[in-house]
Design an enzyme around this catalytic site. Structure first.
Site, PDB file in Angstrom:
ATOM      1  N   LYS A   1       0.920  -1.211  -0.033  1.00 34.95           N
ATOM      2  CA  LYS A   1      -0.031  -0.031   0.037  1.00 34.95           C
ATOM      3  C   LYS A   1       0.993   1.379  -0.064  1.00 34.95           C
ATOM      4  O   LYS A   1       0.619   2.029  -0.390  1.00 34.95           O
ATOM      5  CB  LYS A   1      -0.944  -0.032   1.485  1.00 34.95           C
ATOM      6  CG  LYS A   1      -1.987  -1.174   1.477  1.00 34.95           C
ATOM      7  CD  LYS A   1      -2.373  -1.107   2.988  1.00 34.95           C
ATOM      8  CE  LYS A   1      -3.317  -2.505   2.896  1.00 34.95           C
ATOM      9  NZ  LYS A   1      -3.638  -2.596   4.377  1.00 34.95           N
ATOM     10  N   GLY A   2       2.268   1.164   0.525  1.00 36.16           N
ATOM     11  CA  GLY A   2       2.913   2.329   0.531  1.00 36.16           C
ATOM     12  C   GLY A   2       3.250   3.130  -0.514  1.00 36.16           C
ATOM     13  O   GLY A   2       3.365   4.357  -0.376  1.00 36.16           O
TER      14      GLY A   2
ATOM     15  N   PHE B   1      14.168   5.201  10.003  1.00 36.94           N
ATOM     16  CA  PHE B   1      12.844   4.870   9.971  1.00 36.94           C
ATOM     17  C   PHE B   1      11.765   6.163   9.689  1.00 36.94           C
ATOM     18  O   PHE B   1      11.661   6.923  10.547  1.00 36.94           O
ATOM     19  CB  PHE B   1      12.263   3.896  10.942  1.00 36.94           C
ATOM     20  CG  PHE B   1      11.020   3.107  10.480  1.00 36.94           C
ATOM     21  CD1 PHE B   1      11.374   1.905   9.840  1.00 36.94           C
ATOM     22  CD2 PHE B   1       9.634   3.464  10.613  1.00 36.94           C
ATOM     23  CE1 PHE B   1      10.273   1.263   9.339  1.00 36.94           C
ATOM     24  CE2 PHE B   1       8.667   2.582  10.346  1.00 36.94           C
ATOM     25  CZ  PHE B   1       9.000   1.760   9.443  1.00 36.94           C
ATOM     26  N   VAL B   2      11.312   6.331   8.449  1.00 32.57           N
ATOM     27  CA  VAL B   2      10.409   7.336   7.889  1.00 32.57           C
ATOM     28  C   VAL B   2       8.986   6.953   7.920  1.00 32.57           C
ATOM     29  O   VAL B   2       8.803   5.710   7.312  1.00 32.57           O
ATOM     30  CB  VAL B   2      11.008   8.052   6.995  1.00 32.57           C
ATOM     31  CG1 VAL B   2      12.187   8.783   6.997  1.00 32.57           C
ATOM     32  CG2 VAL B   2      11.115   7.243   5.631  1.00 32.57           C
TER      33      VAL B   2
ATOM     34  N   ASP C   1       4.346   3.593   6.127  1.00 35.59           N
ATOM     35  CA  ASP C   1       3.506   3.353   7.495  1.00 35.59           C
ATOM     36  C   ASP C   1       4.542   2.769   8.632  1.00 35.59           C
ATOM     37  O   ASP C   1       5.405   2.166   8.275  1.00 35.59           O
ATOM     38  CB  ASP C   1       2.248   2.442   7.356  1.00 35.59           C
ATOM     39  CG  ASP C   1       2.971   0.929   7.276  1.00 35.59           C
ATOM     40  OD1 ASP C   1       3.972   0.821   6.342  1.00 35.59           O
ATOM     41  OD2 ASP C   1       2.605   0.093   7.998  1.00 35.59           O
TER      42      ASP C   1
ATOM     43  N   LYS D   1      17.525   3.881   0.404  1.00 29.78           N
ATOM     44  CA  LYS D   1      18.220   3.982   1.629  1.00 29.78           C
ATOM     45  C   LYS D   1      19.479   3.032   0.883  1.00 29.78           C
ATOM     46  O   LYS D   1      19.674   1.910   1.325  1.00 29.78           O
ATOM     47  CB  LYS D   1      17.503   3.241   2.867  1.00 29.78           C
ATOM     48  CG  LYS D   1      16.808   4.278   3.306  1.00 29.78           C
ATOM     49  CD  LYS D   1      16.317   3.257   4.624  1.00 29.78           C
ATOM     50  CE  LYS D   1      15.096   4.006   5.420  1.00 29.78           C
ATOM     51  NZ  LYS D   1      14.447   2.939   6.462  1.00 29.78           N
TER      52      LYS D   1
ATOM     53  N   ASP E   1      15.080  -0.574   0.751  1.00 27.06           N
ATOM     54  CA  ASP E   1      15.828  -0.636   1.950  1.00 27.06           C
ATOM     55  C   ASP E   1      16.796  -1.674   1.574  1.00 27.06           C
ATOM     56  O   ASP E   1      17.820  -1.474   1.128  1.00 27.06           O
ATOM     57  CB  ASP E   1      14.783  -1.051   3.101  1.00 27.06           C
ATOM     58  CG  ASP E   1      15.213  -0.921   4.408  1.00 27.06           C
ATOM     59  OD1 ASP E   1      16.078   0.153   4.735  1.00 27.06           O
ATOM     60  OD2 ASP E   1      15.031  -1.768   5.295  1.00 27.06           O
TER      61      ASP E   1
ATOM     62  N   ARG F   1       0.197   6.632   7.315  1.00 27.80           N
ATOM     63  CA  ARG F   1       0.340   6.787   5.890  1.00 27.80           C
ATOM     64  C   ARG F   1      -0.206   8.160   5.521  1.00 27.80           C
ATOM     65  O   ARG F   1      -0.002   8.459   4.338  1.00 27.80           O
ATOM     66  CB  ARG F   1      -0.597   5.702   5.148  1.00 27.80           C
ATOM     67  CG  ARG F   1      -0.117   4.272   5.571  1.00 27.80           C
ATOM     68  CD  ARG F   1      -0.633   3.172   4.720  1.00 27.80           C
ATOM     69  NE  ARG F   1      -0.411   1.633   4.838  1.00 27.80           N
ATOM     70  CZ  ARG F   1       0.685   1.109   4.733  1.00 27.80           C
ATOM     71  NH1 ARG F   1       1.778   1.664   3.817  1.00 27.80           N
ATOM     72  NH2 ARG F   1       0.564  -0.016   4.766  1.00 27.80           N
TER      73      ARG F   1
ATOM     74  N   GLU G   1       7.505   1.973  -6.451  1.00 25.42           N
ATOM     75  CA  GLU G   1       7.755   1.598  -5.123  1.00 25.42           C
ATOM     76  C   GLU G   1       7.865   2.906  -4.156  1.00 25.42           C
ATOM     77  O   GLU G   1       8.341   3.895  -4.824  1.00 25.42           O
ATOM     78  CB  GLU G   1       8.941   0.780  -4.900  1.00 25.42           C
ATOM     79  CG  GLU G   1       9.338   0.066  -3.719  1.00 25.42           C
ATOM     80  CD  GLU G   1       8.114  -0.816  -2.757  1.00 25.42           C
ATOM     81  OE1 GLU G   1       7.083  -0.203  -2.527  1.00 25.42           O
ATOM     82  OE2 GLU G   1       8.444  -1.763  -2.843  1.00 25.42           O
ATOM     83  N   ASP G   2       7.494   2.632  -3.064  1.00 29.19           N
ATOM     84  CA  ASP G   2       7.776   3.807  -1.942  1.00 29.19           C
ATOM     85  C   ASP G   2       9.301   3.983  -1.663  1.00 29.19           C
ATOM     86  O   ASP G   2       9.682   5.186  -1.515  1.00 29.19           O
ATOM     87  CB  ASP G   2       6.918   3.596  -0.852  1.00 29.19           C
ATOM     88  CG  ASP G   2       7.008   2.200  -0.103  1.00 29.19           C
ATOM     89  OD1 ASP G   2       7.527   1.452  -0.617  1.00 29.19           O
ATOM     90  OD2 ASP G   2       6.193   2.083   0.888  1.00 29.19           O
TER      91      ASP G   2
HETATM   92  P1  IMP Z   1      13.284  -3.973   1.437  1.00 27.45           P
HETATM   93  O1  IMP Z   1      12.738  -5.325   0.814  1.00 27.45           O
HETATM   94  O2  IMP Z   1      14.146  -4.127   2.653  1.00 27.45           O
HETATM   95  O3  IMP Z   1      14.007  -3.287   0.376  1.00 27.45           O
HETATM   96  O4  IMP Z   1      11.940  -3.204   2.192  1.00 27.45           O
HETATM   97  C1  IMP Z   1      11.158  -2.571   1.308  1.00 27.45           C
HETATM   98  C2  IMP Z   1       9.971  -2.321   1.981  1.00 27.45           C
HETATM   99  O5  IMP Z   1      10.062  -2.170   3.599  1.00 27.45           O
HETATM  100  C3  IMP Z   1       9.456  -0.980   1.641  1.00 27.45           C
HETATM  101  O6  IMP Z   1       8.377  -1.259   0.455  1.00 27.45           O
HETATM  102  C4  IMP Z   1       8.379  -0.668   2.956  1.00 27.45           C
HETATM  103  O7  IMP Z   1       7.277  -1.305   2.916  1.00 27.45           O
HETATM  104  C5  IMP Z   1       9.435  -1.078   4.067  1.00 27.45           C
HETATM  105  N1  IMP Z   1      10.481  -0.017   4.671  1.00 27.45           N
HETATM  106  C6  IMP Z   1      11.685   0.181   4.560  1.00 27.45           C
HETATM  107  N2  IMP Z   1      12.365   0.981   4.966  1.00 27.45           N
HETATM  108  C7  IMP Z   1      10.965   1.687   5.613  1.00 27.45           C
HETATM  109  C8  IMP Z   1      10.738   2.867   6.339  1.00 27.45           C
HETATM  110  O8  IMP Z   1      11.895   3.810   6.746  1.00 27.45           O
HETATM  111  N3  IMP Z   1       9.703   3.341   6.655  1.00 27.45           N
HETATM  112  C9  IMP Z   1       8.481   2.529   6.322  1.00 27.45           C
HETATM  113  N4  IMP Z   1       8.764   1.458   5.610  1.00 27.45           N
HETATM  114  C10 IMP Z   1       9.890   0.946   5.314  1.00 27.45           C
HETATM  115 MG    MG Z   2       6.433  -0.749   0.086  1.00 28.77          MG
END
Ligand code: IMP
Ligand code: MG
Length: 184
Positions: A48-49, A157-158, A164, A136, A108, A170, A104-105
């Site tokens: 949903k992000g 963490f944002v 969210d 990030k 990470d 959100r 994508e939002d």
């Molecule tokens: P990844 O698989 O570790 O790259 O994580 C991606 C997902 O983690 C994103 O689509 C978010 O849903 C969540 N996420 C990662 N960092 C944050 C943050 O700082 N705030 C909120 N959600 C995050």
């Molecule tokens: Mg996401």
């Protein structure tokens, strides 16, 4: 346990305000319109992000395009990536032979998008690119980089503008850093 003090009171500082986000979103939409001229791309919203970014980005994309939506499970309700990524709501459309842009939002560890792009590539799109509002790179664990990104941010963490913590925040119109005492 989440300790709520009030929607705005829970935010330590604003990292990106509405105007800053919108200015960058417009730039990205212009670039996409140049790169996808005559290609009628499918924008894929990763729920949903990404909802706010997707909505603003596509509204500024002044050419033909189509929309589709999917959901993946990866984080659950916390802050750690659980590893395996499952598609919990799949696309409605076939992407075979189409130009696909995943919206994508935030990236990470890169784990979610690494697995998601691998799954979607099996469907033989003509092209598959990745746009993320936030990146990030310090946290990256997979060899994946976005094709387009809005902002590189520090390892904090944002929340807000779709992002969210435990399903909340959100609806904040900006991107802010969550106070530690909310989640510690
Ligand atoms: P990844 O698989 O570790 O790259 O994580 C991606 C997902 O983690 C994103 O689509 C978010 O849903 C969540 N996420 C990662 N960092 C944050 C943050 O700082 N705030 C909120 N959600 C995050
Ligand atoms: Mg996401």
């Amino acid at each position: 346990m989440i300790k709520k003090m009030g929607l705005e009171k829970d935010i330590d500082s604003i990292l990106l305000d509405q105007d800053t986000i919108m200015e960058r979103v417009k730039e990205l939409a212009l670039r996409l319109a140049e790169d996808y001229k005559g290609k009628n791309p499918i924008f894929v919203c990763v729920l949903k992000g990404s909802i706010n970014f997707f909505s603003d980005l596509t509204r500024e994309f002044k050419d033909y395009c189509e929309f589709d939506f999917l959901s993946v499970s990866s984080y659950g309700s916390g802050m750690k990536n659980s590893g395996r990524v499952d598609i919990t709501k799949d696309l409605d459309m076939s992407i075979t032979g189409r130009h696909v842009i995943i919206v994508e939002d935030i990236m990470d560890s890169g784990n979610t998008l690494n697995q998601l792009t691998a799954l979607l590539r099996e469907r033989k799109p003509e092209s598959l690119k990745l746009i993320t509002l936030l990146d990030k790179p310090e946290r990256r664990e997979c060899p994946i980089t976005p094709d387009y990104y809005g902002f590189v941010i520090p390892d904090k963490f944002v929340v807000g503008y779709g992002l969210d913590y435990a399903g909340t925040y959100r609806n904040l119109p900006y991107i802010g850093v969550l106070k530690r005492e909310v989640y510690e």
